[in-house]
Enzyme design. Sequence first.
Site, PDB file in Angstrom:
ATOM      1  CD  GLU A  61      -2.807  -1.236   2.387  1.00 55.27           C
ATOM      2  OE1 GLU A  61      -3.956  -1.663   2.240  1.00 55.27           O
ATOM      3  OE2 GLU A  61      -2.339  -0.929   3.484  1.00 55.27           O
ATOM      4  CB  SER A 158      10.412   6.792   8.800  1.00 55.61           C
ATOM      5  OG  SER A 158      10.085   6.376  10.094  1.00 55.61           O
ATOM      6  CG  LEU A 181      12.847   7.917  20.847  1.00 55.38           C
ATOM      7  CD1 LEU A 181      14.017   6.954  21.027  1.00 55.38           C
ATOM      8  CD2 LEU A 181      13.299   9.334  21.227  1.00 55.38           C
ATOM      9  CB  CYS A 299       0.767   6.985  11.398  1.00 56.09           C
ATOM     10  SG  CYS A 299       2.464   6.703  11.700  1.00 56.09           S
TER      11      CYS A 299
END
Length: 316
Positions: A61, A158, A181, A299
């Site tokens: 995706e 990322s 993080l 996300c």
Amino acid sequence: MARALYQRRVSSFDEMTDLSHSIRQTLHDEFQWGLTPHHKVDISIDGTKKYLFPAEGKFVEAAYIPELNRKTLCLSTQVGCKMGCLFCMTARQGFQAHLTAGEIINQVRSLPEGHELPNIVYMGMGEPLDNLEETLKSLEILTSDWGMGFGTQRVTVSSIGIMPAMEEFFARSKVRFAWSLHNPFEDERQNLLPVQTVHGLSEILQFLKTIQLTDTRRMSIEYIAFAGVNDTPRHVKELVRILHGLKIRVNLIRFHPIPGTPLRGSDEKTLQFMKEALAAKGVPATVRKSRGQDIYAACGLLSTKALLKPTAVEDF
Ligand code: SF4
């Protein structure tokens, strides 16, 4: 030929009219064209589009996120993921395959809106640094003069942080970096990102502090805020402490709950508290807008597991 492919964006060998007929015939005989149109698109009420592209005999995706002055494509580097982060739908899918550089670039090149893309983020399915060589190859195609010519400041990779792949990444590419993080305490972070028992927080942090940043090469922190887990004043204080000496922005991200997890997202008040408390200590922070949640494009929600077998979402 690269200019025809990536800049003139021709859609067949026959359109490469600057090449002789015999060379075009050889290309036909020896190579596959490689561009694969999307199989399906879901459109969110906020305008975000989730495209499903065939790759490695399966699907990945890519999320296209239009905003007033800025458009972003979030693309995938793997089918599924090995990293097993507790809060991520892709992790539930397990790992199926690495994408080739061609399959990564196809998500840009075959996107109907591809000609107007200002920003690309490698934040979709998969851990880009676990597929290092193909990720680097795709970055070269995206950012080279002979390729698609994207400015390096418009591309962000990322990663949860994998050593020594990060050293290679910084040595061989100039794009921006976002470190996922999610918790400033080593032991607590390992509960959220189990693989970080191998690639520890302090090792990554030490390495990041050696990187020379410029106006175009910047770093940021991705921090999904979970209620009572990583959003307390104790966490903010430790974040400020460990980030001291790093010129870095913290992106606070709302958590979109996934089935079968006790994790809950922090509320708006807490997100604002974190943002202000970080800023007060000299750490710039933003609360990221949520996009495409209704189509599972937000996300941490990307997953094509439902397409692998018919049991779909209730199976998670
Ligand atoms: S958050 Fe990223 S690294 Fe972690 S499992 Fe999901 S896709 Fe993989």
